[in-house]
Scaffold this motif. Structure first.
Motif, PDB file in Angstrom:
ATOM      1  N   LEU A 208       0.816  -1.221   0.000  1.00  0.00           N
ATOM      2  CA  LEU A 208       0.000   0.000   0.000  1.00  0.00           C
ATOM      3  C   LEU A 208       0.846   1.265   0.000  1.00  0.00           C
ATOM      4  N   LEU A 209       1.942   1.257   0.765  1.00  0.00           N
ATOM      5  CA  LEU A 209       2.745   2.477   0.923  1.00  0.00           C
ATOM      6  C   LEU A 209       3.856   2.604  -0.109  1.00  0.00           C
ATOM      7  N   GLY A 210       4.165   1.511  -0.794  1.00  0.00           N
ATOM      8  CA  GLY A 210       5.301   1.533  -1.711  1.00  0.00           C
ATOM      9  C   GLY A 210       5.185   2.550  -2.827  1.00  0.00           C
ATOM     10  N   SER A 211       3.975   2.833  -3.268  1.00  0.00           N
ATOM     11  CA  SER A 211       3.791   3.756  -4.388  1.00  0.00           C
ATOM     12  C   SER A 211       3.642   5.212  -3.956  1.00  0.00           C
ATOM     13  N   VAL A 212       3.529   5.467  -2.647  1.00  0.00           N
ATOM     14  CA  VAL A 212       3.303   6.844  -2.182  1.00  0.00           C
ATOM     15  C   VAL A 212       4.371   7.348  -1.214  1.00  0.00           C
ATOM     16  N   ILE A 213       5.186   6.471  -0.688  1.00  0.00           N
ATOM     17  CA  ILE A 213       6.145   6.885   0.336  1.00  0.00           C
ATOM     18  C   ILE A 213       7.255   7.736  -0.274  1.00  0.00           C
ATOM     19  N   PRO A 214       7.663   8.824   0.395  1.00  0.00           N
ATOM     20  CA  PRO A 214       8.790   9.627  -0.099  1.00  0.00           C
ATOM     21  C   PRO A 214      10.074   8.806  -0.120  1.00  0.00           C
ATOM     22  N   GLU A 215      10.906   9.074  -1.109  1.00  0.00           N
ATOM     23  CA  GLU A 215      12.126   8.286  -1.265  1.00  0.00           C
ATOM     24  C   GLU A 215      13.031   8.396  -0.039  1.00  0.00           C
ATOM     25  N   ALA A 216      13.098   9.572   0.567  1.00  0.00           N
ATOM     26  CA  ALA A 216      13.975   9.772   1.725  1.00  0.00           C
ATOM     27  C   ALA A 216      13.579   8.867   2.887  1.00  0.00           C
ATOM     28  N   ILE A 217      12.270   8.685   3.065  1.00  0.00           N
ATOM     29  CA  ILE A 217      11.800   7.808   4.142  1.00  0.00           C
ATOM     30  C   ILE A 217      11.980   6.346   3.748  1.00  0.00           C
ATOM     31  N   GLY A 218      11.680   6.048   2.499  1.00  0.00           N
ATOM     32  CA  GLY A 218      11.859   4.674   2.030  1.00  0.00           C
ATOM     33  C   GLY A 218      13.294   4.201   2.152  1.00  0.00           C
TER      34      GLY A 218
ATOM     35  N   PHE B 192      11.469  -6.267   8.529  1.00  0.00           N
ATOM     36  CA  PHE B 192      12.291  -6.647   7.382  1.00  0.00           C
ATOM     37  C   PHE B 192      11.406  -6.967   6.178  1.00  0.00           C
ATOM     38  N   ILE B 193      10.342  -7.712   6.409  1.00  0.00           N
ATOM     39  CA  ILE B 193       9.410  -8.080   5.331  1.00  0.00           C
ATOM     40  C   ILE B 193       8.714  -6.842   4.782  1.00  0.00           C
ATOM     41  N   PHE B 194       8.326  -5.923   5.669  1.00  0.00           N
ATOM     42  CA  PHE B 194       7.715  -4.668   5.222  1.00  0.00           C
ATOM     43  C   PHE B 194       8.638  -3.925   4.268  1.00  0.00           C
ATOM     44  N   GLY B 195       9.917  -3.834   4.615  1.00  0.00           N
ATOM     45  CA  GLY B 195      10.886  -3.129   3.778  1.00  0.00           C
ATOM     46  C   GLY B 195      11.056  -3.772   2.417  1.00  0.00           C
TER      47      GLY B 195
ATOM     48  N   TYR C 144       7.712   0.115  -4.751  1.00  0.00           N
ATOM     49  CA  TYR C 144       8.284   1.412  -5.132  1.00  0.00           C
ATOM     50  C   TYR C 144       8.974   1.331  -6.493  1.00  0.00           C
ATOM     51  N   SER C 145       9.707   0.249  -6.718  1.00  0.00           N
ATOM     52  CA  SER C 145      10.454   0.111  -7.974  1.00  0.00           C
ATOM     53  C   SER C 145       9.555  -0.240  -9.148  1.00  0.00           C
ATOM     54  N   GLY C 146       8.418  -0.896  -8.873  1.00  0.00           N
ATOM     55  CA  GLY C 146       7.498  -1.258  -9.936  1.00  0.00           C
ATOM     56  C   GLY C 146       7.934  -2.456 -10.761  1.00  0.00           C
TER      57      GLY C 146
ATOM     58  N   SER D 212      14.723   2.672  -7.491  1.00  0.00           N
ATOM     59  CA  SER D 212      14.760   1.689  -6.413  1.00  0.00           C
ATOM     60  C   SER D 212      15.220   2.390  -5.142  1.00  0.00           C
ATOM     61  N   LEU D 213      14.739   1.916  -4.009  1.00  0.00           N
ATOM     62  CA  LEU D 213      15.165   2.480  -2.731  1.00  0.00           C
ATOM     63  C   LEU D 213      16.624   2.103  -2.476  1.00  0.00           C
TER      64      LEU D 213
END
Length: 388
Positions: free
Chosen positions: A21-31, A179-182, A189-191, A116-117
């Motif tokens: 859910l958050l992968g597409s909206v999270i700011p890169e700095a936080i990711g 770890f799994i969340f990350g 995020y990378s798509g 990619s993060l």
């Protein structure tokens, strides 16, 4: 409510859902913060996994006495047989189903995602030895200790087992959901995964269904041998399945697989021996994916498929899988050599193979570790002792 939040399966499922859910909206700095944590935790796992294998297998073999050699050979034979069954059943299913799915379809080049993060920093924690070295060392020392009486080294191994168990319970398992969340955050995020799924969705759907069928067959056989309800056994192992979806590593999921296997009634000594061993030698799910992907791509490219050639490939693949323990995507990397030499895949086909395999890496790993529970159940029926 507290019991629900304390349940590992619940926390893993929540971690996966939040990552997507958050992968597409999270700011890169936080990711990137989560990417940094994942990099550090991954290094910690790589450092600990050989120690976990040594810490669990040596005392497990030492406690078994003269049955250790027989149990080792039996477990290896069952694991290899399971892998061969997976490979050949997948071959026949793929030959029957895939031609109609890939008819009149061409494969386009799949490019990697553009973003990619990235961790803010990395820290290398080299292990004392690799996984195969740990296995050989654990087997030799464990079998030797099983022949000795009142050994001081055996007592040291029991203390080391307690230390490893403490680290698993207090460090690894509590941090696994984060770890799994990350991992799922970065994948979204990378798509990359969505892009690959859009190309191979039909094939992936069939392979996923084959995974479920394989697990049902494994547990029905285990239930028939042990006179236990196969569906209850499988349900008990589900936390290991969902954990492996995130870790994409059989070895990294050992703590959860071991805990769930013991809950099915498997004796501690057998579970502590079979589960870490099967995390390395039993990759039925990965074999299923590789065989299915190979056949799908050969059909797409118009390459000839002969049973004799595929039979030799599957037998070699079962052995090659042992060289790829505990590393996400490691199975396909280890298998590329025989895919190229025995099936004639060129560089372009290898790239497509890797892309298709990686898209389903977690599901194959989840099938691997869940199947380990079925093998442990059968081995426990043959060698387990009450009260062990």
């Amino acid at each position: 409510m507290k019991k629900i939040f304390d349940n590992l399966l619940f926390r893993v499922v929540i971690a996966i859902a939040l990552g997507i859910l958050l992968g597409s909206v999270i700011p890169e700095a936080i990711g990137n913060i989560f990417a940094t944590f994942n990099g550090l935790f991954d290094q910690l796992l790589k450092f600990l996994i050989p120690l976990i294998i040594v810490g669990l297998i040596i005392p497990a073999i030492a406690k078994l006495g003269n049955t250790a050699g027989k149990m080792l050979l039996t477990t290896v034979a069952i694991a290899y047989g399971s892998t061969l069954f997976s490979g050949f059943s997948t071959y026949f299913a793929s030959i029957s189903i895939f031609p109609s799915l890939v008819e009149n379809q061409t494969v386009s080049t799949i490019e990697e995602g553009s973003k990619s993060l990235t961790p803010y920093f990395t820290l290398e924690i080299p292990p004392f030895f690799d996984v195969m070295g740990a296995l050989v060392f654990a087997f030799l020392i464990g079998i030797g200790l099983s022949r000795l009486q009142n050994s001081k080294l055996a007592e040291v191994s029991y203390d080391f087992e307690n230390i490893i168990s403490f680290i698993i319970e207090k460090v690894i398992i509590p941090l696994l959901p984060l770890f799994i969340f990350g991992i799922f955050l970065d994948m979204t995020y990378s798509g990359k995964v969505i892009m690959i799924l859009n190309v191979f969705v039909k094939i992936i759907g069939v392979i996923f269904a084959l995974h479920i069928i394989l697990l049902l067959i494994q547990y029905i056989i285990a239930g028939a041998v042990t006179k236990k309800n196969p569906f209850k056994l499988l349900a008990t192992m589900l936390p290991a399945y969902f954990t492996a979806l995130g870790t994409q590593s059989s070895a990294a999921t050992i703590p959860v697989t071991l805990a769930q296997a013991k809950k099915t009634g498997i004796s501690d000594s057998v579970a502590s021996f079979v589960i870490p061993l099967c995390a390395t030698i039993h990759l039925a799910g990965s074999t299923l994916k590789i065989v299915a992907c190979v056949i799908a791509l050969m059909l797409m490219q118009g390459m000839p498929i002969e049973f004799g050639q595929m039979a030799g490939f599957i037998c070699m693949l079962g052995v090659t899988m042992i060289a790829a323990p505990g590393v996400p995507g490691g199975a396909i990397m280890a298998a590329l050599g025989i895919i190229t030499s025995m099936l004639g895949f060129n560089a372009e086909n290898q790239a497509l193979m890797i892309s298709l395999y990686i898209a389903m890496d977690s599901f194959g790993t989840a099938c691997n570790v869940t199947g380990d529970g079925a093998i442990a159940t059968v081995v426990d029926k043959l060698f387990g002792k009450k009260g062990s």
